[in-house]
Design a protein around this motif. Structure first.
Motif, short mmCIF file in Angstrom:
data_model
loop_
_atom_site.label_atom_id
_atom_site.label_comp_id
_atom_site.label_asym_id
_atom_site.label_seq_id
_atom_site.Cartn_x
_atom_site.Cartn_y
_atom_site.Cartn_z
N ASP A 254 0.86 -1.18 0.00
CA ASP A 254 0.00 0.00 0.00
C ASP A 254 0.90 1.24 0.00
N VAL A 255 0.82 2.03 -1.08
CA VAL A 255 1.71 3.19 -1.18
C VAL A 255 1.02 4.50 -0.79
N GLY A 256 -0.15 4.42 -0.16
CA GLY A 256 -0.79 5.60 0.41
C GLY A 256 -1.28 6.60 -0.61
N GLY A 257 -1.34 7.87 -0.19
CA GLY A 257 -1.81 8.94 -1.06
C GLY A 257 -0.63 9.79 -1.52
N GLY A 258 -0.97 10.98 -2.04
CA GLY A 258 0.09 11.89 -2.49
C GLY A 258 0.06 12.13 -3.99
N PHE A 259 -0.99 11.65 -4.68
CA PHE A 259 -1.07 11.82 -6.13
C PHE A 259 -1.56 13.23 -6.47
N MET A 260 -1.20 13.67 -7.65
CA MET A 260 -1.74 14.95 -8.14
C MET A 260 -2.98 14.65 -8.98
N GLY A 261 -3.91 15.61 -8.99
CA GLY A 261 -5.06 15.52 -9.88
C GLY A 261 -4.92 16.57 -10.96
N VAL A 302 -3.67 1.97 -3.36
CA VAL A 302 -3.40 3.41 -3.32
C VAL A 302 -4.53 4.09 -2.54
N GLU A 303 -4.21 5.21 -1.93
CA GLU A 303 -5.19 5.93 -1.09
C GLU A 303 -5.22 7.40 -1.48
N PRO A 304 -5.63 7.71 -2.70
CA PRO A 304 -5.57 9.10 -3.14
C PRO A 304 -6.58 9.98 -2.42
N GLY A 305 -6.14 11.09 -1.87
CA GLY A 305 -7.06 12.08 -1.30
C GLY A 305 -7.10 13.27 -2.26
N THR A 306 -6.09 14.12 -2.16
CA THR A 306 -6.00 15.31 -3.00
C THR A 306 -6.16 14.98 -4.49
N GLY A 307 -5.51 13.91 -4.94
CA GLY A 307 -5.48 13.58 -6.37
C GLY A 307 -6.85 13.25 -6.94
N LEU A 308 -7.79 12.80 -6.10
CA LEU A 308 -9.14 12.51 -6.60
C LEU A 308 -10.11 13.63 -6.27
N LEU A 309 -9.83 14.37 -5.18
CA LEU A 309 -10.87 15.24 -4.64
C LEU A 309 -10.66 16.73 -4.82
N ALA A 310 -9.42 17.18 -4.98
CA ALA A 310 -9.18 18.63 -4.95
C ALA A 310 -10.03 19.37 -5.98
N ASP A 311 -10.12 18.83 -7.20
CA ASP A 311 -10.82 19.60 -8.24
C ASP A 311 -12.33 19.35 -8.26
N THR A 312 -12.87 18.74 -7.20
CA THR A 312 -14.30 18.46 -7.19
C THR A 312 -15.13 19.56 -6.51
N MET A 313 -14.46 20.54 -5.90
CA MET A 313 -15.24 21.58 -5.23
C MET A 313 -14.70 22.98 -5.50
N THR A 314 -15.63 23.94 -5.50
CA THR A 314 -15.31 25.35 -5.75
C THR A 314 -16.03 26.15 -4.68
N LEU A 315 -15.40 27.23 -4.23
CA LEU A 315 -16.06 28.08 -3.22
C LEU A 315 -16.31 29.46 -3.82
N TYR A 316 -17.51 29.97 -3.60
CA TYR A 316 -17.86 31.32 -4.07
C TYR A 316 -18.02 32.23 -2.86
N GLY A 407 -11.58 20.95 -2.92
CA GLY A 407 -12.31 19.75 -2.51
C GLY A 407 -11.58 18.86 -1.52
N ALA A 408 -10.31 19.16 -1.23
CA ALA A 408 -9.54 18.29 -0.32
C ALA A 408 -9.20 19.03 0.96
N TYR A 409 -9.46 18.39 2.10
CA TYR A 409 -9.11 18.93 3.43
C TYR A 409 -9.74 20.30 3.70
N THR A 410 -10.95 20.53 3.23
CA THR A 410 -11.60 21.81 3.54
C THR A 410 -12.82 21.53 4.42
N VAL A 411 -13.87 20.92 3.82
CA VAL A 411 -15.08 20.70 4.61
C VAL A 411 -14.82 19.86 5.86
N SER A 412 -13.90 18.91 5.75
CA SER A 412 -13.67 18.03 6.91
C SER A 412 -12.85 18.72 8.00
N LEU A 413 -12.12 19.75 7.65
CA LEU A 413 -11.26 20.40 8.65
C LEU A 413 -11.80 21.75 9.12
#
Ligand SMILES: Cc1ncc(COP(=O)(O)O)c(C=O)c1O
Length: 454
Positions: A254-261, A302-316, A407-413
């Protein structure tokens, strides 16, 4: 003359409607394209203002279609180069139930790092065998419960191993576990077990020799580098760690997360490493797995966080005032906080677009090249952007800003701190009512969290 007021009379300070109607689960989309989809169009200023009148500022917009396509693209690329792999959804990166349900429908497993997250994964319908338990603090009772339910558990310390050994002694068959390895790009990580230290390695082997524990795999997650080549290093490191405890062919690595999206240009320009695609990661990992194991490859997790989620949310969020400091710099105050945009307080400025400026708006003309964006809390550290380039245009109260890739580490934190937690809406279309994925926080939520009894 004033543009459409971002705070029209009657604008919501309380939550809007609760979650909308349920939609049927979609099938796995095996026919989707491998190229990343074009950036979602996003809201225009009028739409953002209209939604804010109902749900309050700021507003998150979640793009569920983008999450689906990220997952499908990652699956397709990895299935080209790897014999057996598993993608775990990193729970802490984004707790939105809708996102996790979509990930589950598309075959992702749950990567959790605490008992709370384990229980949440069960609540969301994951079976024990679909859960991978990581994290630095796991009680014996929790590990036993997770293992009894069929979850895979990655051990973080020799102490956890000893706890499991005691549990193993009470049972009839050996307990299967994974070992997290304390590899780091900038020195040893405090997470995991340092099997390169001969004393620690000996202690681990001693426990294993008792025969109550079987090591099924190894895990590493280490920040600091995101290149495909860095994943080859992670992989070699976990394979070498397995050999140190006498395992030539583990069940999984298991090589964890750390991928780019997919990253907007203004963000990509600030990164130390060039942007990498899912295809490049798949090729790099596939090559190393073949080199290490030939045809008989263990499962790669693999455990992608940022690489799957960052571009899924936008804030206005709107600009509420603009000030010029004595030092001559310009600060725009925005109705959103650092916690909404970059709660991990990294040094990278977010990707920002100014929506539909109103050229006719009166007020002081603060024409400037670079504007600091400051947040809605009374904390000096609440700086959202250190210097937004405005290319000579005016930035003024009433402008609406779009913050992309949040989309990554915002709503949860994001805590309930000073301003309400923002509503999260699913990509709303003008002709449809918005679907609320998470309602805006209220004083009632605050009271419930802090012991106010009705
Ligand atoms: C164990 C583990 N897996 C996966 C992730 C997700 O990492 P990233 O968002 O960099 O992909 C993290 C993040 O801290 C983690 O600790």
């Amino acid at each position: 003359m004033r543009a459409v007021d971002p705070y029209p009379v009657g604008a919501a300070t309380r939550p809007g409607p609760e979650n909308g109607p349920e939609r049927p689960a979609g099938p796995v989309d095996v026919g989707s394209p491998t190229a990343p989809p074009a950036a979602a169009a996003g809201l225009d200023r009028a739409d953002a203002v209209r939604l804010a009148a109902e749900y309050g500022w700021p507003i998150y917009v979640a793009d569920v279609g983008r999450l689906r396509s990220n997952i499908v693209r990652m699956y397709r690329e990895f299935s080209r180069t790897l014999r057996d792999f598993e993608i775990g959804y990193s729970f802490k990166t984004n707790y939105l139930a809708r996102f996790i349900q979509v990930a589950r429908e598309l075959g992702l497993t749950a990567e959790v790092v605490s008992e709370l997250e384990f229980d949440y994964a069960r609540d969301l319908g994951f079976s024990g065998t679909q859960i991978l338990v990581n994290g630095p603090v796991k009680s014996g009772i929790f590990m036993q419960r997770a293992l009894e339910q069929g979850a895979r558990v990655n051990i973080d310390s020799v102490d956890e191993l000893i706890t499991l050994d005691e549990l193993g002694r009470a049972g009839r068959s050996p307990v299967d576990v994974g070992l997290r390895v304390s590899y780091g790009f900038h020195g040893r990580s405090r997470f995991g077990i340092d099997l390169e230290d001969p004393d620690i390695c000996r202690a681990v082997r001693q426990v294993l020799d008792a025969g109550h524990i079987r090591v099924a795999g190894a895990h590493v997650h280490t920040p600091g580098r995101r290149s495909p080549a860095s994943f080859q290093l992670r992989l070699r490191c976990v394979a070498a760690a397995m050999e140190r405890v006498g395992i030539v062919r583990p069940d999984y690595l298991d090589v964890g997360g750390g991928f780019m999206g997919t990253i907007p240009t203004d963000l990509a320009q600030q990164l130390a490493e060039p942007q990498a695609s899912y295809q490049e990661y798949a090729e790099a990992l596939g090559e190393t797995m073949s080199g290490l194991f030939g045809e008989d490859q263990p499962r790669l997790i693999v455990e992608p966080g940022t690489g799957l989620l960052a571009d899924t949310m936008t804030l206005y969020a709107p600009v509420t005032s603009v000030k010029r400091s004595a030092a001559g710099s310009t600060v725009a105050i925005v109705d959103a906080s650092l916690h909404d945009i970059k709660p991990l307080r990294g040094t990278i400025d977010p990707s920002v677009r100014v929506l539909g400026r109103d050229a006719t708006r009166g007020g002081t003309d603060l024409r400037t090249e670079s504007v600091q964006l400051a947040g809605n809390t009374c904390m000096e550290i609440d700086v959202l952007h250190t210097g937004l380039e405005t290319t000579g245009e005016r930035i003024a109260a009433g402008d609406v800003l779009e913050f992309r890739n949040v989309g990554a580490y915002t709503v949860s934190l994001r805590p309930s701190f000073i301003a309400p937690t923002p509503a999260v809406l699913e990509s709303p279309r003008r002709d449809e009512p918005a679907r609320v994925l998470r309602p805006r926080g209220t004083s009632v939520d605050l009271g419930r969290a802090y012991g106010l009894r009705p």
